[in-house]
Enzyme design. Structure first.
Site, PDB file in Angstrom:
ATOM      1  N   HIS A  19       0.844  -1.195   0.000  1.00  0.00           N
ATOM      2  CA  HIS A  19       0.000   0.000   0.000  1.00  0.00           C
ATOM      3  C   HIS A  19       0.880   1.246   0.000  1.00  0.00           C
ATOM      4  O   HIS A  19       2.124   1.162  -0.017  1.00  0.00           O
ATOM      5  CB  HIS A  19      -0.975  -0.007   1.181  1.00  0.00           C
ATOM      6  CG  HIS A  19      -0.318  -0.163   2.528  1.00  0.00           C
ATOM      7  ND1 HIS A  19       0.509   0.803   3.076  1.00  0.00           N
ATOM      8  CD2 HIS A  19      -0.394  -1.159   3.445  1.00  0.00           C
ATOM      9  CE1 HIS A  19       0.927   0.413   4.265  1.00  0.00           C
ATOM     10  NE2 HIS A  19       0.401  -0.791   4.509  1.00  0.00           N
ATOM     11  N   HIS A  22       3.922   1.674   2.360  1.00  0.00           N
ATOM     12  CA  HIS A  22       5.172   1.034   1.964  1.00  0.00           C
ATOM     13  C   HIS A  22       5.933   1.931   0.980  1.00  0.00           C
ATOM     14  O   HIS A  22       7.159   2.047   1.054  1.00  0.00           O
ATOM     15  CB  HIS A  22       4.902  -0.320   1.310  1.00  0.00           C
ATOM     16  CG  HIS A  22       4.271  -1.321   2.222  1.00  0.00           C
ATOM     17  ND1 HIS A  22       2.994  -1.804   2.029  1.00  0.00           N
ATOM     18  CD2 HIS A  22       4.728  -1.925   3.346  1.00  0.00           C
ATOM     19  CE1 HIS A  22       2.705  -2.668   2.985  1.00  0.00           C
ATOM     20  NE2 HIS A  22       3.731  -2.762   3.803  1.00  0.00           N
ATOM     21  N   CYS A 128      -2.132 -11.331  18.998  1.00  0.00           N
ATOM     22  CA  CYS A 128      -2.617 -10.601  17.823  1.00  0.00           C
ATOM     23  C   CYS A 128      -1.937 -11.168  16.593  1.00  0.00           C
ATOM     24  O   CYS A 128      -0.713 -11.059  16.456  1.00  0.00           O
ATOM     25  CB  CYS A 128      -2.316  -9.103  17.949  1.00  0.00           C
ATOM     26  SG  CYS A 128      -2.714  -8.166  16.448  1.00  0.00           S
ATOM     27  N   CYS A 131      -0.120  -8.409  14.410  1.00  0.00           N
ATOM     28  CA  CYS A 131       1.210  -7.991  14.880  1.00  0.00           C
ATOM     29  C   CYS A 131       2.160  -9.164  15.041  1.00  0.00           C
ATOM     30  O   CYS A 131       3.359  -8.961  15.208  1.00  0.00           O
ATOM     31  CB  CYS A 131       1.107  -7.268  16.215  1.00  0.00           C
ATOM     32  SG  CYS A 131       0.296  -5.668  16.155  1.00  0.00           S
ATOM     33  N   CYS A 146      -6.074  -4.852  20.167  1.00  0.00           N
ATOM     34  CA  CYS A 146      -4.728  -4.390  19.835  1.00  0.00           C
ATOM     35  C   CYS A 146      -4.775  -2.932  19.366  1.00  0.00           C
ATOM     36  O   CYS A 146      -5.669  -2.539  18.613  1.00  0.00           O
ATOM     37  CB  CYS A 146      -4.145  -5.284  18.735  1.00  0.00           C
ATOM     38  SG  CYS A 146      -2.595  -4.682  18.045  1.00  0.00           S
ATOM     39  N   HIS A 149      -4.402  -2.885  15.583  1.00  0.00           N
ATOM     40  CA  HIS A 149      -5.445  -3.554  14.794  1.00  0.00           C
ATOM     41  C   HIS A 149      -6.779  -3.548  15.546  1.00  0.00           C
ATOM     42  O   HIS A 149      -7.311  -4.605  15.895  1.00  0.00           O
ATOM     43  CB  HIS A 149      -5.026  -4.990  14.468  1.00  0.00           C
ATOM     44  CG  HIS A 149      -3.748  -5.073  13.688  1.00  0.00           C
ATOM     45  ND1 HIS A 149      -2.517  -5.269  14.283  1.00  0.00           N
ATOM     46  CD2 HIS A 149      -3.514  -4.977  12.348  1.00  0.00           C
ATOM     47  CE1 HIS A 149      -1.584  -5.293  13.342  1.00  0.00           C
ATOM     48  NE2 HIS A 149      -2.162  -5.118  12.168  1.00  0.00           N
ATOM     49  N   LYS A 301      -7.683   7.559   8.865  1.00  0.00           N
ATOM     50  CA  LYS A 301      -6.754   6.449   8.813  1.00  0.00           C
ATOM     51  C   LYS A 301      -7.134   5.522   7.667  1.00  0.00           C
ATOM     52  O   LYS A 301      -8.315   5.293   7.408  1.00  0.00           O
ATOM     53  CB  LYS A 301      -6.782   5.666  10.137  1.00  0.00           C
ATOM     54  CG  LYS A 301      -5.759   4.543  10.203  1.00  0.00           C
ATOM     55  CD  LYS A 301      -5.771   3.857  11.555  1.00  0.00           C
ATOM     56  CE  LYS A 301      -4.758   2.717  11.591  1.00  0.00           C
ATOM     57  NZ  LYS A 301      -4.733   2.034  12.908  1.00  0.00           N
ATOM     58  N   LYS A 304      -9.531  -0.744   5.011  1.00  0.00           N
ATOM     59  CA  LYS A 304     -10.291  -1.466   3.991  1.00  0.00           C
ATOM     60  C   LYS A 304     -11.789  -1.308   4.223  1.00  0.00           C
ATOM     61  O   LYS A 304     -12.583  -1.285   3.277  1.00  0.00           O
ATOM     62  CB  LYS A 304      -9.910  -2.949   4.021  1.00  0.00           C
ATOM     63  CG  LYS A 304      -8.495  -3.223   3.542  1.00  0.00           C
ATOM     64  CD  LYS A 304      -8.170  -4.708   3.612  1.00  0.00           C
ATOM     65  CE  LYS A 304      -6.736  -4.974   3.161  1.00  0.00           C
ATOM     66  NZ  LYS A 304      -6.383  -6.406   3.267  1.00  0.00           N
TER      67      LYS A 304
END
Length: 497
Positions: A19, A22, A128, A131, A146, A149, A301, A304
């Site tokens: 994404h 990166h 998690c 992670c 988390c 997440h 943020k 999806k």
């Protein structure tokens, strides 16, 4: 002998396509690497694929293809993204590489075990998968989820694993981070880690049963019923990629890392776990952690669920590589979260690239065509086309500002220093009005020629120091202005609507 400079990106999970986050990190790391090449250093930039995580196996199972095929396909997407961004990875080390990486990870395990820091025990905890880490209840958010997440339920895991004596290294880590032996940038990230280290460190699980690891990953030396924990093996990609465990000469040449470029969500793994493993194995420590923030999209943020995840390949196809690199480095703060919006992208593109750099280059090239070369003296021609003028020698105040900014990872400030020079040259051109050349006296003509020559020299300098940021654009400018005749070229950055 050249000074060496070894820099790494974080090692991305390859459970999905890359994404835009990166892309940001790849460009940041590449910019640092290219700057050190400009200083004539021997540079190595490493990235890789974190391929031994359980979530990679789960993602492959979900679409019904073999895990190796799945991770190979996604790893290629990360390499393709780097290539399209003009990011020059010297090494892309795959975590599934058995010849080099498996051997290196088992060697690291054996060194830690030899030091008495690995033991086996039963454990129960909240895990998690995102992670690939266990968390205590006080590390979770108000909903018991988390922090990285939210919305995903943690698994309660109970099994017998191998543990690493992280608690043995607490005081040593505090000292190393406090005195900047491990230099964490920015300062507030360093303070976050030191604050975390005020609480007693708990030993951490560094293996998984074959059943939970789905028989995937690096086997624990001497115990084929267990696989090495993904964070123990993935961090070691920084070493396995440069020869650890399989080419000691190459490893000695490059290690330790001069800079690890990472996102804020994995600071703890790099600032606490990684140096502890290395201390246990009696290996050298990385020198610097540069910790960047995250991407938001139109103030939200990336998610999806929201549907605002940006495909970097689409952005590159739509706007081009260097414009995207410029936005990442100029608009996104290096140390905090930054926002992407197409509205702001177009504003910045038109203001800084089309109307700023692109317009200056076009103006000066056209003026060089208009004012005949025969009016330049031999001394002036030699001056502006002297190769030394384009080399990486920091000799003026703005260049010192540039150097200080980029060496502190303040990419936006380094670019601002260059754009200040662009604005200055535009002002100088407007002041002397070179388009009046044929209408003014010889004294004024001489001034116009001197200022124009200075503009050519400065543009070459700007292009030289632009190379780490916008390599393709910089190359075009240096080629256009290398002399002895300067000619107009198509616009570097046509305006976009």
């Amino acid at each position: 002998m050249k000074k060496k400079f070894y820099i790494t990106t974080a090692i991305p999970y390859v459970n999905a396509a890359p994404h835009v986050g990166h892309a940001l990190e790849f460009v940041q790391a590449d910019t640092i690497a290219r700057y050190h090449k400009l200083l004539d250093e021997d540079v190595c930039l490493l990235s890789g694929g974190d391929e031994n995580a359980v979530k990679n196996v789960q993602a492959a199972e979900k679409i019904g293809i073999p895990t190796q095929e799945f991770i190979d396909k996604n790893a290629r997407l990360f390499v393709d993204l780097a290539n399209k961004l003009n990011v020059q990875f010297d090494i892309f080390q795959k975590g599934s590489n058995q010849e080099h990486h498996f051997k290196a990870s088992q060697k690291l395990w054996e060194l830690c075990d030899k030091n008495g820091d690995i033991y086996k025990k039963s454990y129960e905890g909240l895990y998690c998968v995102g992670c690939e880490a266990f968390y205590t209840k006080d590390e979770l958010n108000e909903n018991g989820e988390c922090q990285e997440h939210p919305g995903k339920k943690l698994e309660l895991i109970k099994e017998e694993n191998y543990f690493f004596k992280l608690s043995s290294y607490q005081q040593q880590l505090i000292e190393l981070i406090s005195n900047d032996t491990i230099h964490i940038v920015p300062e507030f990230r360093k303070n976050e880690i030191l604050s975390f280290l005020k609480q007693p460190l708990q030993d951490i699980s560094i293996s998984r049963t074959n059943n939970r690891a789905k028989n995937w990953g690096v086997s624990v030396p001497g115990d084929p019923s267990q696989r090495i924990y993904v964070w123990f093996d993935a961090l070691n990609i920084y070493q396995s990629g440069i020869g650890f465990g399989w080419d000691e000469e190459k490893y000695t040449q490059w290690w330790p890392a001069d800079v690890h470029v990472i996102g804020k969500g994995i600071t703890r793994f790099h600032a606490i776990y990684w140096p502890a493993f290395l201390l246990s194995a009696k290996l050298k420590l990385p020198k610097t952690l540069f910790v960047h923030g995250y991407f938001t999209v139109n103030g939200q943020k990336m998610s999806k669920t929201i549907g605002n995840v940006i495909d970097p390949f689409e952005l590159i196809h739509k706007y081009g590589t260097d414009p995207l690199r410029y936005y990442f480095l100029r608009e996104i703060p290096p140390f905090s979260d930054g926002d992407f919006s197409e509205r702001r992208f177009k504003e910045l593109y038109n203001a800084d690239l089309a109307n700023g750099l692109g317009n200056l280059v076009a103006r000066v090239a056209k003026l060089c065509e208009t004012i005949p070369q025969k009016f330049y003296s031999i001394q002036q021609i030699n001056y502006i086309f002297n190769d030394d003028e384009s080399k990486g020698i920091l000799y003026e105040s703005f260049e010192k500002q540039y150097k200080n900014a980029i060496e502190n990872y303040q990419f936006n400030e380094a670019l601002l220093s260059l754009w200040d020079q662009i604005k200055y040259l535009d002002t100088e051109i407007n002041r002397i009005q070179p388009w009046t050349y044929e209408k003014v006296n010889t004294t004024q003509q001489e001034e116009i020629r001197i200022v124009l020559l200075n503009c050519v020299s400065k543009i070459k300098t700007i292009a030289t120091y632009l190379q780490p940021f916008l390599p393709e654009t910089a190359e075009k400018i240096l080629e256009q202005f290398k002399g002895p005749t300067i000619q107009s070229q198509p616009p570097l950055f046509p305006r976009i609507i």
